[in-house]
Structure formats: C-alpha cells, structure tokens
Design an enzyme around this catalytic site. Structure first.
Site, short mmCIF file in Angstrom:
data_model
loop_
_atom_site.label_atom_id
_atom_site.label_comp_id
_atom_site.label_asym_id
_atom_site.label_seq_id
_atom_site.Cartn_x
_atom_site.Cartn_y
_atom_site.Cartn_z
N ASP A 1 72.83 87.06 136.72
CA ASP A 1 73.73 87.78 135.81
C ASP A 1 73.27 87.59 134.36
OD1 ASP A 1 75.10 88.42 138.03
OD2 ASP A 1 76.97 87.39 137.49
N PHE B 1 70.41 89.79 133.56
CA PHE B 1 70.90 91.17 133.44
C PHE B 1 71.59 91.37 132.09
CE2 PHE B 1 74.00 94.54 133.90
CZ PHE B 1 73.28 95.54 134.54
N LYS C 1 87.99 107.94 156.53
CA LYS C 1 88.71 108.72 155.53
C LYS C 1 89.16 107.74 154.45
CE LYS C 1 92.11 112.32 154.86
NZ LYS C 1 92.69 111.84 153.60
N GLU D 1 84.83 110.01 146.82
CA GLU D 1 86.10 109.37 146.52
C GLU D 1 85.88 108.16 145.61
OE1 GLU D 1 88.28 111.14 148.44
OE2 GLU D 1 90.10 109.92 148.54
N LYS E 1 83.48 116.03 161.31
CA LYS E 1 82.91 117.26 160.76
C LYS E 1 81.88 117.81 161.75
CE LYS E 1 83.47 115.31 156.18
NZ LYS E 1 82.87 114.72 154.98
S1 IVH Z 1 85.62 116.03 153.41
C1 IVH Z 1 85.72 120.53 153.15
N1 IVH Z 1 85.39 113.49 153.97
O1 IVH Z 1 90.61 113.70 152.00
C2 IVH Z 1 86.07 119.11 153.43
N2 IVH Z 1 87.25 114.17 152.65
O2 IVH Z 1 92.63 115.53 152.93
C3 IVH Z 1 86.20 118.31 152.19
N3 IVH Z 1 88.67 112.32 151.94
O3 IVH Z 1 90.39 115.84 149.26
C4 IVH Z 1 86.67 116.92 152.37
N4 IVH Z 1 87.54 110.71 152.90
O4 IVH Z 1 89.63 113.43 148.94
C5 IVH Z 1 86.13 114.43 153.34
N5 IVH Z 1 85.04 111.26 154.54
C6 IVH Z 1 85.75 112.20 153.90
C7 IVH Z 1 86.91 111.88 153.17
C8 IVH Z 1 87.62 112.91 152.57
C9 IVH Z 1 88.59 110.99 152.15
C10 IVH Z 1 89.75 112.96 151.17
C11 IVH Z 1 89.25 113.95 150.17
C12 IVH Z 1 89.96 115.23 150.42
C13 IVH Z 1 91.10 114.79 151.27
C14 IVH Z 1 91.52 115.91 152.19
#
Ligand code: IVH
Length: 395
Positions: free
Chosen positions: A33, A36, A115, A176, A293
């Site tokens: 540190d 740095f 999430k 995020e 996804k």
């Molecule tokens: S994808 C088109 N991936 O959840 C899809 N969202 O409920 C765009 N979020 O506004 C979002 N973790 O802030 C995505 N791994 C993740 C996420 C995530 C948290 C939040 C994001 C979004 C909200 C939607």
C-alpha cells in the site's frame, strides 16, 4: 516544462491503474500500500503543478472532484429494461418451454449469472476511455453520475485494448454498483461511531453513496462494479453469444461475475439456482436471485421483447429471508461515542442460514415508528444478509 514530465505522468498513470486492477479486480496485489500511495501522491503533485496535463481518465480522479449542484439527466442510447421474474420452478419450466417452442429447438443453451442486489448503471466508453456513466432512472432517462463512478476502484477508467489494434470506438457496458458485505459492515460501524444514520442494507448504502453530489464522499465509501452485459456498440463486433461477450469484457479489464456459467436446458437452470442458493451466504456481495439468459444472441433477437421486458431472459428470485419470532426484551446499547442503539432480544429463530437471537432497531425514532414492544411477534429480516433487523410487526 521538461518533456520528461508528460512521460513520467503517463508512466505513473499506467502503473497506478495496473496495480489498481491487480488489487481490486484480480485480488492479487503486487506491491505494498505504501508503494502504491507514493506513486499516487507523486501523480497528484505533478498534476497540481501542471494542470494542463490533467485528464478525465487519470487515476487521480478516483478520489473525487468538486461537488455538483445537481445531476444532469442522461437519455440512454438504448433503454435499460426490467427483467421478468420467476418465483418457483413451474415458472422457470414455463419460460424454458416457451423459449424452446418459439425457437423450434429441443434444448436451449443458457448463460446464467447471479442477480446482483445493487444499482443498475450504464457506462459509456469512447475510444476506450470512460466518458460517461448514468443510473438506470426510469429505464429511458437516468442521472449522470460519471464523477462518482470514476471513484469506484475496480471500474476501468480506460479499457485494456489487449490485442486489438485500435480501441473500440464506442461501447456501453451495463452492470451493477454494489457495496460488498464487509464494506457495508465497516461503513455502518463508522456511521454509528459518528452518531450518523445507519444504512438498512448494502443496497441502500450503495444507492446513498452513488447518489452523492460530493464525489469525495462516494470515493470514501468503497463501492464495487460488476458488469452483466453490453449495451450499444459501434465500430466493433462483439462475439455472438452472451457468455463470450462477458469473456470479451473481461479481456478489456471489465470486472464480470465469477459465478457465471453456461448450462443446457431447464435442468441446467434449476441446478444452477440450487448451487448459487447454497453459495449465497458465502458470496462477498448480496444477491437476490439468479438470471437466466438465452446464450445465443441471434436467438435472443428472435425472441425479442414483450411489454418492455426481454423474452430471452428471466430472473429467478430467492425467497425473502424473513421469519417470525417473539421479542423477549429490548435493550439499549451504547456505542463508543455514546450513540444509543436499541436492540431487540429475540426467541432464537433460523433465518437466512443462521440462528438469530437479537436484532437492531437502529435508533429510537425507528423503534417508535415501528412501535415494537416486549412480547410482540415480529418478522426478522437479515438486512444486508448481515445484521438482523426487525422488519415489521405482522398484523
Ligand atoms: S440483465 C435485458 N443481469 O436486475 C436484460 N440484470 O430486474 C438486462 N440485475 O435493471 C438486465 N443482476 O439492474 C441482468 N446478472 C444480471 C443482473 C441484472 C442484477 C438487475 C439490473 C436490472 C434488473 C432487472
């Protein structure tokens, strides 16, 4: 000015950002540190001496700048959309069935991630340099929090071009802003010592810290960024699966979630949900579910959107971490600086993976507002999955 000054500044910036990345993204520091700090101070001194050499992507920006009067509005180039939620296995199965039917395939490949329970932001990079960052706002228009985002140590101020011959002309990176559990606990301890208001959970602490007009306060708050995808891109072709796009972002030095996976079919989704559910309390940050996804981007386009939410993605939420118990006693704790915190002694109850026997009531005002008394049945929530709090008295 000696021609060595710009050279020295460029060298210091490169080294400081390299070590920032080692420390904050890779968790593998190479220097102390003190070493740095010495480089950082030298850079600050030179930039003060030669203000014409200051740049917006200099690591010196990470300590904040002059306070703003208000945040400017930013219209997102592509909207920041919500996700559809699933709360049980049937809803996940229905999602997978619909997806298979629409695509006309027997099995779908998914890319899956935690999430994150933080605040959505979008980062704009022009020619590889972070030029603007905004909150989600209503999805169409957010607030310009660029200066605050620059203070986040693991957020790249400049993308690493790697083997690219020229930087990407334009890219939006979405993700995020979070406060790690350890940073939340430390912040609340400091707040208590100063007699300041405690934050209810890491999400609120992150939101309160990011929406500061004074970026020096944001800088002192230890926020982190994690990317979950790309938005608009120009002059560059991203790979054609979501998983590879995240790999690509990682190569550009953008922090992406370690727990991401590629899975097949609905059984893969549900196995991931269980795996992350078990890991949840060991993660350094709060999550409130997992996100599924469709991995292939062409398939994503085919699925499209329905009433603003993508049909190619689904958030599978974890159940709320709350449980009922009885208040046995209410005591007042005196902090080191004399701050008074009422604490409820509870009949032991299992919530969020641990047995809770007491919970904070934050302060006298909160105690009065919730009107909690000895003998009451209360709902206990692990706020921030860390400090239990009495959520409400069920009626
Ligand atoms: S994808 C088109 N991936 O959840 C899809 N969202 O409920 C765009 N979020 O506004 C979002 N973790 O802030 C995505 N791994 C993740 C996420 C995530 C948290 C939040 C994001 C979004 C909200 C939607």
């Amino acid at each position: 000015m000696s021609e060595l000054v710009p050279q020295r500044i460029a060298h210091l910036r490169g080294e400081i950002e390299r070590h920032n990345y080692q420390y904050h993204t890779l968790d593998a520091p190479l220097i102390t540190d003190a070493e740095f700090d010495a480089m950082f101070r030298e850079l600050q001194t030179l930039e003060t001496q030669y203000p014409s050499l200051a740049t917006p992507d200099s690591p010196s920006q990470r300590i904040g700048a002059a306070p703003l009067l208000s945040f400017a509005k930013v219209v997102h180039r592509s909207p920041m959309l919500p996700l559809n939620n699933a709360f049980n296995e049937e809803e996940v199965r229905a999602f997978d069935t619909r997806t298979r039917e629409t695509l006309g395939v027997a099995e779908v490949d998914y890319s899956v991630e935690p999430k994150f329970d933080g605040l959505a932001v979008t980062l704009t990079y022009r020619d590889g340099i972070f030029v603007q960052g905004a909150t989600r706002g209503d999805g169409e228009v957010g607030e310009d929090v660029t200066q605050n985002l620059r203070t986040i140590r693991n957020l790249p101020l400049r993308l690493d071009p790697g083997r690219l011959t020229k930087p990407i002309p334009f890219i939006e990176i979405r993700g995020e802003v979070l406060m790690f559990k350890v940073d939340f606990i430390a912040l609340n301890r400091e707040q208590a010592d100063k007699g300041d208001k405690l934050f209810a959970n890491p999400r609120n602490a992150a939101a309160g810290s990011l929406r500061q007009l004074n970026s020096r306060i944001t800088s002192s708050r230890h926020l982190s960024f994690l990317a979950y995808g790309a938005g608009a891109v120009e002059g560059f072709i991203l790979p054609d699966t979501h998983a590879e796009q995240l790999e690509c972002l990682q190569k550009l030095s953008v922090p992406v979630p370690q727990q991401r996976r590629a899975v097949h079919g609905v059984d893969g989704l549900l196995a991931y949900y269980r795996e992350i559910g078990e890991l949840r309390h060991k993660l350094p940050y709060e999550i409130d579910g997992v996100v599924y996804k469709v991995n292939n981007i062409a398939q994503q386009s085919k699925l499209g959107y329905v009433s603003r939410a993508p049909r190619f993605a689904l958030a599978h939420k974890f159940p709320a971490e709350e449980a009922l118990t009885t208040v046995l006693d209410i005591e007042v704790q005196v902090g080191r600086t004399g701050a008074l915190t009422p604490v409820a002694r509870l009949a032991p109850v299992f919530v969020g993976g641990v047995t809770v026997t007491n919970a904070t009531l934050h302060n006298e005002e909160e105690l009065r507002r919730k009107d909690i008394r000895i003998g009451d049945t209360v709902s206990v929530r692990r706020a921030g999955d860390v400090i239990p709090e009495v959520a409400r008295v069920p009626t």
